[in-house]
Scaffold this active site. Structure first.
Site, PDB file in Angstrom:
ATOM      1  N   THR A 112       0.780  -1.229  -0.162  1.00 19.68           N
ATOM      2  CA  THR A 112       0.226   0.054   0.112  1.00 19.68           C
ATOM      3  C   THR A 112       0.739   1.414  -0.016  1.00 19.68           C
ATOM      4  O   THR A 112       0.498   1.968  -0.839  1.00 19.68           O
ATOM      5  CB  THR A 112      -0.910  -0.269   1.420  1.00 19.68           C
ATOM      6  OG1 THR A 112      -1.843  -1.279   0.996  1.00 19.68           O
ATOM      7  CG2 THR A 112      -1.979   1.391   1.390  1.00 19.68           C
ATOM      8  N   GLU A 179       0.236  14.017   4.728  1.00 23.10           N
ATOM      9  CA  GLU A 179       0.128  14.970   5.991  1.00 23.10           C
ATOM     10  C   GLU A 179       1.671  15.354   6.485  1.00 23.10           C
ATOM     11  O   GLU A 179       1.985  15.782   7.199  1.00 23.10           O
ATOM     12  CB  GLU A 179      -0.035  14.060   7.344  1.00 23.10           C
ATOM     13  CG  GLU A 179      -1.784  13.883   7.084  1.00 23.10           C
ATOM     14  CD  GLU A 179      -2.304  12.514   8.238  1.00 23.10           C
ATOM     15  OE1 GLU A 179      -2.412  12.964   9.467  1.00 23.10           O
ATOM     16  OE2 GLU A 179      -2.754  11.586   7.694  1.00 23.10           O
ATOM     17  N   TYR A 195      -5.395  11.342   8.973  1.00 20.48           N
ATOM     18  CA  TYR A 195      -5.767  10.168   8.572  1.00 20.48           C
ATOM     19  C   TYR A 195      -6.838   9.793  10.028  1.00 20.48           C
ATOM     20  O   TYR A 195      -6.520   9.680  10.986  1.00 20.48           O
ATOM     21  CB  TYR A 195      -4.762   9.186   8.431  1.00 20.48           C
ATOM     22  CG  TYR A 195      -5.544   7.753   8.008  1.00 20.48           C
ATOM     23  CD1 TYR A 195      -6.329   7.707   6.730  1.00 20.48           C
ATOM     24  CD2 TYR A 195      -5.563   6.566   8.816  1.00 20.48           C
ATOM     25  CE1 TYR A 195      -6.878   6.673   6.467  1.00 20.48           C
ATOM     26  CE2 TYR A 195      -5.984   5.582   8.691  1.00 20.48           C
ATOM     27  CZ  TYR A 195      -6.697   5.396   7.407  1.00 20.48           C
ATOM     28  OH  TYR A 195      -7.342   4.251   6.983  1.00 20.48           O
ATOM     29  N   HIS A 279      -2.966  -2.026  -5.729  1.00 19.98           N
ATOM     30  CA  HIS A 279      -2.484  -3.278  -6.035  1.00 19.98           C
ATOM     31  C   HIS A 279      -3.572  -4.092  -5.898  1.00 19.98           C
ATOM     32  O   HIS A 279      -4.821  -3.595  -5.642  1.00 19.98           O
ATOM     33  CB  HIS A 279      -1.437  -3.806  -4.945  1.00 19.98           C
ATOM     34  CG  HIS A 279      -2.101  -3.622  -3.287  1.00 19.98           C
ATOM     35  ND1 HIS A 279      -3.144  -4.295  -3.099  1.00 19.98           N
ATOM     36  CD2 HIS A 279      -1.958  -2.395  -2.288  1.00 19.98           C
ATOM     37  CE1 HIS A 279      -3.404  -4.002  -1.832  1.00 19.98           C
ATOM     38  NE2 HIS A 279      -2.840  -2.766  -1.567  1.00 19.98           N
TER      39      HIS A 279
HETATM   40 ZN   LIG Z   1      -3.394  -1.414  -0.372  1.00 21.08          ZN
END
Ligand SMILES: [Zn+2]
Ligand SMILES: *[C@@H]1O[C@H](CO)[C@@H](O)[C@H](O)[C@H]1NC(C)=O
Ligand SMILES: *[C@@H]1O[C@H](CO)[C@@H](O)[C@H](O)[C@H]1NC(C)=O
Ligand SMILES: *[C@@H]1O[C@H](CO)[C@@H](O)[C@H](O)[C@H]1NC(C)=O
Length: 456
Positions: A112, A179, A195, A279
């Site tokens: 990620t 951020e 977040y 992904h």
């Molecule tokens: Zn991911």
């Protein structure tokens, strides 16, 4: 008065007065609305009855002053999920937009944080610094994790920074790295959300829509929007579970909410919406396991050498060890036929990994990297757990790791299918649409011309 700054108000007034829109999250007092209404009416009058021939409706008045790009990420949206269930809203974008034929190719490792940051910098992970979701700096010993916001970790120039460097506004409704204060980007609270995974998706969409109710000079030209689904479900239940179908439908409803809100404001056809994932996802089950302890007769691998197990195996032996010797002994063991599933793991000195993975040019990458076959998992020892789920992080050559790319907007041809491409190309596509000079990166300079229509 700068006429340009008033154009969107005309558009709002003539289509749908968004100041009265109950969905608008920017609540304003009636008197401000009245002033804005009067000002826009005055300009409307000036523009149409003084500057333009009376009998000619100027459709350009409905256009935004600057090109605007909304970049949406649906985490773990494996290529093909768009056909899992009825996804009318995603298909609206597909039908009238440009898609990557067999999906968007993620960077290696297909995780990620490395991928989200490659999308917004155009850089392969060694060059943008986020080489894993967590890692250790070998020099300082400092540890990076997904909550680390210190600028020293985040190299390269993300799109929000490029945009503000050119004097435009950018907004981030979550994105890895957003951020982090870097250059002229100081993550201003109104435009940069901290977040919080508990914020309902529809609140995120509504905040993004509210930016289109601002005076035109305040409307961000680049906006990110992030959804944790369907990755979250994918890990727990694998890619073929009905829960994934539900998550995909949920994301589709959010795309619908965004399209509706943009249409209500009369800007849907003028805004560029790019939907991507970071992904894919592949099913894993506990018969497909490789245990590092099984390698001990050839070479013991203590857990404190291992910086990441699976699917990305990353090993840093203490100084003094001959790295090539460690790699040789590990591969001898794996190929001996005496280690369960050994043939599904191959270990490399990072410099000897296939070039196409672009995974060596950073000290942060441990010197020994293992590539494991699709769907296999690496553990230190057999914990005798029995579980099935899903994972990603494997070689980006596997189709299961691919995700989607859909571009919809003035510069994306309707109903066009282009060959699949790597996500490092997206940075140049977006700077090209916004018409700003980007930082140097690993995308190809000519790529935007191959996928975008020329501007009118
Ligand atoms: Zn991911
Ligand atoms: C696609 O674009 C055409 C032409 O602008 C429009 O008439 C049509 O409604 C759009 N289709 C969808 C599904 O949005
Ligand atoms: C996160 O969002 C939820 C839902 O909007 C909210 O209730 C909560 O207070 C937020 N947490 C923080 C730390 O802001
Ligand atoms: C990627 O881009 C960076 C920054 O421009 C550059 O230093 C590096 O050599 C590039 N790497 C590749 C493999 O193109």
């Amino acid at each position: 008065m700068d006429p340009a700054t008033k154009k969107p108000l005309i558009s709002q007034q003539s289509d749908n007065n968004s100041f009265q829109n109950p969905n608008s999250s920017s609540a304003r007092s009636p008197s401000i609305a009245l002033i804005a209404f009067s000002a826009s009416f005055a300009f409307f009058f000036f523009f149409f009855f003084v500057l333009s021939p009376v009998n000619q409706i100027d459709t350009s008045a409905r256009r935004l002053v600057n090109p605007v790009v909304i970049l949406i990420s649906s985490d773990g949206f494996r290529f093909g999920y768009q056909y899992k269930t009825h996804t009318p809203n995603i298909h609206r974008l597909i039908k009238n937009g440009t898609v990557a034929e067999l999906g968007l190719i993620p960077v290696f490792p297909t995780l990620t944080f490395p991928n989200h940051y490659s999308i917004v910098t155009g850089l392969y992970p060694p060059y943008h610094g986020i080489i894993n979701n967590y890692f250790t700096d070998p020099v300082s010993g400092d540890k990076f994790n997904m909550g680390s916001h210190e600028p020293k970790w985040w190299l390269g120039e993300p799109l929000w920074e490029t945009v503000v460097n050119h004097g435009f506004k950018a907004a981030t409704y979550f994105w890895p790295g957003s951020e982090v204060t870097k250059g002229n980007w100081d993550c201003p609270s109104y435009y940069c959300q901290s977040y919080n995974g508990s914020v309902p998706f529809q609140d995120r969409v509504d905040t993004v829509l509210s930016y289109f109710d601002l005076p035109s000079s305040e409307i961000p030209v680049f906006i990110t929007l992030y959804f944790e689904e369907p990755d979250h479900q994918g890990h727990q239940v694998g890619p073929d579970d009905p829960q994934i179908t539900q998550a995909v439908a949920h994301v589709d409803r959010m795309i619908g909410r965004l399209i509706d809100g943009l249409e209500q404001r009369g800007v849907f056809e003028d805004v560029t919406v790019i939907m991507v994932g970071d992904h894919g996802m592949v099913g894993t089950c506990d018969e497909k396991l490789i245990f590092l302890n099984d390698l001990a007769p050839w070479i013991p691998i203590p857990s404190d050498w291992v910086y990441s197990y699976t699917p990305l195996l990353a090993i840093r032996p203490p100084s003094g060890y001959d790295l090539a010797d460690v790699v040789g002994k590990m591969n001898d063991a794996l190929q001996s036929g005496k280690v369960d599933n050994g043939e599904y793991l191959k270990v490399y000195l990072k410099e000897e990994l296939p070039e196409r993975l672009h995974y060596s040019a950073s000290d942060r990458i441990p010197p020994i990297i293992g590539l494991v076959a699709e769907g296999y998992k690496i553990e230190l020892k057999n914990s005798k757990r029995q579980e099935c789920g899903g994972a990603h992080g494997y070689d980006n050559a596997y189709f299961s790791m691919r995700t989607i790319f859909i571009g919809h907007g003035p510069q994306f041809a309707r109903g066009r299918v282009v060959p699949s491409f790597e996500n490092v190309q997206i940075y140049n596509i977006i700077t090209s649409i916004i018409k700003i000079q980007g930082a140097s990166n690993n995308g190809t300079d000519s790529f935007p011309n191959s996928i975008l229509l020329p501007t009118l």
